[in-house]
Design an enzyme around this catalytic site. Structure first.
Site, short mmCIF file in Angstrom:
data_model
loop_
_atom_site.label_atom_id
_atom_site.label_comp_id
_atom_site.label_asym_id
_atom_site.label_seq_id
_atom_site.Cartn_x
_atom_site.Cartn_y
_atom_site.Cartn_z
CE LYS A 143 -5.69 4.00 0.59
NZ LYS A 143 -4.37 3.90 -0.04
CG ASP A 151 -3.36 1.87 -3.06
OD1 ASP A 151 -3.64 2.82 -3.82
OD2 ASP A 151 -3.60 1.88 -1.84
#
Ligand SMILES: NC(=O)c1ccc[n+]([C@@H]2O[C@H](COP(=O)([O-])OP(=O)(O)OC[C@H]3O[C@@H](n4cnc5c(N)ncnc54)[C@H](OP(=O)(O)O)[C@@H]3O)[C@@H](O)[C@H]2O)c1
Length: 275
Positions: free
Chosen positions: A72, A109
């Site tokens: 990420k 997220d």
């Protein structure tokens, strides 16, 4: 069984390892539910091969990918354009490959967790204690601050929590060793550390919490983490991490396949049964 044709839109998830990911199950379920001519595949990519893989997939006609551990943060510096939320989080988990080869990244997220909490009737604008200061904590803290909430961080490595507050331009820090005693003044407790994964992480003392404290754990293997078990024993409402996983996926699905899918009881039952 998905029928893959010349017209089929392709997307996937890049991780190392990636076999544990529930994202293929979820996205392919949504493709079938919405009659989308699409397929979503797991893509095991070693850390050193990330940029080559991303450019190759974009060149091969993929619509985009999700990124999971450990990519990420590395992907953040590979992509051509990032959203404001990804810039604040310093990480990307959802990439869209545009015609012409440009790669755009965002981070879903934080938005996913907040959407799931709202779906559980949880207010996210109060005072929140976030455990952790890693990648997930960055995204969650940024989203809470954007909503106007007050954020306090507790992390084993204190300097990392301080650095995160500085980077986000908000929030404050309490000592890792004292967070349980400080619980009284909080509306929401969110665990973003990997503590509790695999059922490990020890016992928690939530006796100082107010009766209205909501406890959220983004770890979802197991679904009932030691922290959520402690919340239940103390009579507090708990929210597990599986809904976050489902909600964060909606944005990518819409970008690649053109339909905004819903998270409902059938989706949650599918994911729960896979654990
Ligand atoms: N539900 C979802 O959709 C979702 C989405 C994203 C992530 N997650 C989960 O969230 C967790 C964290 O992911 P991440 O990407 O943020 O990882 P990360 O960047 O590696 O951060 C890990 C965090 O956990 C802390 N930590 C690790 N071991 C610890 C221990 N033994 N005691 C105390 N603190 C400990 C670290 O503290 P230090 O700074 O001191 O090392 C750090 O704050 C993972 O379990 C991941 O699966 C769930």
């Amino acid at each position: 069984m998905i029928g893959i044709r010349g017209t089929t839109r392709l997307a996937g998830v890049i991780g190392w390892p990636v076999a544990h990911s529930r994202s293929p199950l979820l996205h392919n379920f949504w493709c079938a539910r919405h009659g989308v001519d699409g397929a979503y595949v797991p893509l095991p990519v070693r850390p050193g091969a990330l940029e080559t893989a991303l450019r190759g997939l974009a060149g091969a006609g993929f619509r985009g990918v999700n990124l999971t551990i450990p990519h990420k943060e590395a992907a953040f510096s590979v992509v051509d354009r990032v959203s404001d939320v990804a810039r604040r989080a310093g990480a990307v988990n959802t990439l869209v490959f545009h015609e012409g080869g440009e790669i755009e990244g965002t981070c879903t997220d934080g938005i996913g967790l907040l959407a799931d909490l709202r779906a559980h009737g949880v207010e996210v604008t109060g005072r929140t204690l976030v455990l952790g200061a890693g990648g997930a904590a960055r995204a969650v803290a940024a989203a809470l601050l954007d909503m106007g909430g007050e954020v306090v961080l507790a992390n084993r490595t204190r300097a990392r929590a301080g650095g995160l507050c500085e980077a986000l331009g908000g929030g404050s820090v309490v000592e890792w060793d004292g967070w349980e005693r400080a619980l009284g003044g909080f509306d929401l407790l969110i665990n973003t550390t990997s503590l509790g994964m695999g059922g490990e992480g020890g016992a928690f003392d939530l006796s100082a919490a107010s009766d209205g404290l909501i406890v959220s754990d983004i770890v979802y293997v197991p679904l009932r983490t030691p922290l959520l078990a402690a919340a239940e024993a103390r009579g507090l409402k708990g929210v597990n991490g599986l809904g976050m996983l489902a909600h964060q996926a909606r944005i990518g699905f819409e970008a690649w396949f053109g339909v905004m899918p819903e998270v409902d009881a059938e989706v949650m039952a599918l994911l729960t049964a896979s654990l």
